[in-house]
Scaffold this motif. Sequence first.
Motif, PDB file in Angstrom:
ATOM      1  N   TRP A  49       0.861  -1.288   0.181  1.00 10.72           N
ATOM      2  CA  TRP A  49       0.029   0.135   0.186  1.00 10.72           C
ATOM      3  C   TRP A  49       0.763   1.329  -0.025  1.00 10.72           C
ATOM      4  O   TRP A  49       0.679   2.357  -0.746  1.00 10.72           O
ATOM      5  N   TYR A  50       2.029   1.332   1.067  1.00 11.07           N
ATOM      6  CA  TYR A  50       2.693   2.618   1.026  1.00 11.07           C
ATOM      7  C   TYR A  50       3.458   2.681  -0.247  1.00 11.07           C
ATOM      8  O   TYR A  50       3.663   3.854  -0.861  1.00 11.07           O
ATOM      9  N   LEU A  51       4.076   1.630  -0.930  1.00  8.40           N
ATOM     10  CA  LEU A  51       4.806   1.698  -2.183  1.00  8.40           C
ATOM     11  C   LEU A  51       3.856   2.340  -3.354  1.00  8.40           C
ATOM     12  O   LEU A  51       4.334   3.188  -3.836  1.00  8.40           O
ATOM     13  N   LEU A  52       2.528   1.681  -3.389  1.00  5.83           N
ATOM     14  CA  LEU A  52       1.668   2.171  -4.713  1.00  5.83           C
ATOM     15  C   LEU A  52       1.213   3.644  -4.010  1.00  5.83           C
ATOM     16  O   LEU A  52       1.096   4.296  -5.032  1.00  5.83           O
ATOM     17  N   ALA A  53       0.863   3.806  -2.704  1.00  4.07           N
ATOM     18  CA  ALA A  53       0.280   5.143  -2.732  1.00  4.07           C
ATOM     19  C   ALA A  53       1.656   6.124  -2.671  1.00  4.07           C
ATOM     20  O   ALA A  53       1.194   7.166  -3.461  1.00  4.07           O
ATOM     21  N   GLY A  54       2.599   5.943  -2.729  1.00  2.00           N
ATOM     22  CA  GLY A  54       3.927   6.870  -2.950  1.00  2.00           C
ATOM     23  C   GLY A  54       4.083   7.128  -4.319  1.00  2.00           C
ATOM     24  O   GLY A  54       4.278   8.299  -4.829  1.00  2.00           O
ATOM     25  N   LEU A  55       4.064   6.007  -5.279  1.00  2.00           N
ATOM     26  CA  LEU A  55       3.790   6.311  -6.562  1.00  2.00           C
ATOM     27  C   LEU A  55       2.926   6.990  -7.273  1.00  2.00           C
ATOM     28  O   LEU A  55       3.002   7.913  -8.019  1.00  2.00           O
ATOM     29  N   ALA A  56       1.601   6.838  -6.629  1.00  2.00           N
ATOM     30  CA  ALA A  56       0.569   7.617  -7.134  1.00  2.00           C
ATOM     31  C   ALA A  56       0.634   9.154  -6.649  1.00  2.00           C
ATOM     32  O   ALA A  56       0.269   9.972  -7.439  1.00  2.00           O
ATOM     33  N   VAL A  57       1.146   9.226  -5.439  1.00  2.00           N
ATOM     34  CA  VAL A  57       1.451  10.637  -4.995  1.00  2.00           C
ATOM     35  C   VAL A  57       2.465  11.194  -5.972  1.00  2.00           C
ATOM     36  O   VAL A  57       2.150  12.651  -6.453  1.00  2.00           O
ATOM     37  N   LEU A  58       3.364  10.730  -6.252  1.00  2.00           N
ATOM     38  CA  LEU A  58       4.372  11.240  -7.273  1.00  2.00           C
ATOM     39  C   LEU A  58       3.871  11.530  -8.388  1.00  2.00           C
ATOM     40  O   LEU A  58       3.951  12.621  -9.191  1.00  2.00           O
ATOM     41  N   ALA A  59       3.081  10.662  -9.118  1.00  2.00           N
ATOM     42  CA  ALA A  59       2.199  10.899 -10.399  1.00  2.00           C
ATOM     43  C   ALA A  59       1.388  12.098 -10.349  1.00  2.00           C
ATOM     44  O   ALA A  59       1.216  12.794 -11.290  1.00  2.00           O
ATOM     45  N   MET A  60       0.653  11.934  -9.160  1.00  2.00           N
ATOM     46  CA  MET A  60      -0.350  13.396  -9.068  1.00  2.00           C
ATOM     47  C   MET A  60       0.187  14.540  -8.927  1.00  2.00           C
ATOM     48  O   MET A  60      -0.274  15.597  -9.607  1.00  2.00           O
ATOM     49  N   GLY A  61       1.406  14.573  -8.240  1.00  2.00           N
ATOM     50  CA  GLY A  61       2.138  15.759  -8.118  1.00  2.00           C
ATOM     51  C   GLY A  61       3.017  16.461  -9.159  1.00  2.00           C
ATOM     52  O   GLY A  61       3.372  17.236  -9.135  1.00  2.00           O
ATOM     53  N   SER A  62       3.162  15.293 -10.187  1.00  4.20           N
ATOM     54  CA  SER A  62       4.060  15.638 -11.239  1.00  4.20           C
ATOM     55  C   SER A  62       3.603  16.929 -12.286  1.00  4.20           C
ATOM     56  O   SER A  62       4.760  17.519 -12.869  1.00  4.20           O
ATOM     57  N   GLU A  63       2.553  17.125 -12.556  1.00  2.00           N
ATOM     58  CA  GLU A  63       2.160  18.332 -13.282  1.00  2.00           C
ATOM     59  C   GLU A  63       1.991  19.441 -12.417  1.00  2.00           C
ATOM     60  O   GLU A  63       2.780  20.589 -12.880  1.00  2.00           O
TER      61      GLU A  63
END
Length: 204
Positions: free
Chosen positions: A156-170
């Motif tokens: 969960w933490y791994l996927l959540a971290g990747l999702a947060v990086l994706a959402m904040g990339s723009e």
Amino acid sequence: MHDLDKALADIVAIRSQIARDTAFRGLGSATLAATGLLALTTASGQALWLGEPTGRPILFFGLWIATALAAAGLIGVEMVRRSRRLHSGLADAMVWNAIEGFLPAVGAGACLALVLGRFAPDQIWMLPGLWQVLVGLGLFASARILPRAVQGAGAWYLLAGLAVLAMGSESHALSPWLMGLPFAVGQGWLAVIMHGAGGRDGDF
């Protein structure tokens, strides 16, 4: 005297091996749930009173570092208290084994914060996601002495971290909720796991 030293060294080695092979029961479910609530409270407070945190990254991360230290203190006190009661003479070795699994992740998280803050401040928006990934890796590393279901929380933490990086990339914006919600869910999940594994014994 040499034989005595060797015998003592063998005893220490045996105790260390037993500690490495014994399931760690020093994590209490109530304390883990409290740390999740603490993360949610910090996120709520920042959303209400901090306004736009991107322009004040020092305050934003300072509050989260204080929250992390408070959570670590709660967990640490509970680990020592429960380990002394449940693991008896192996308590110190068990606590150290539990800490040892997370030390690389903690060290890497601190170094990332220092390097990004000093040399790449424009990329500091990545820290929340990177910290979540590191927590996930720390849980995977600690799974050998914790219930196997902990790997689910690590994922969960791994996927959540990747999702947060994706959402904040723009936008490259800092968000209290992208920091707080993953930790609240992750710690709550860990609390449920430890409750089911008997980690509720002796909780507050």
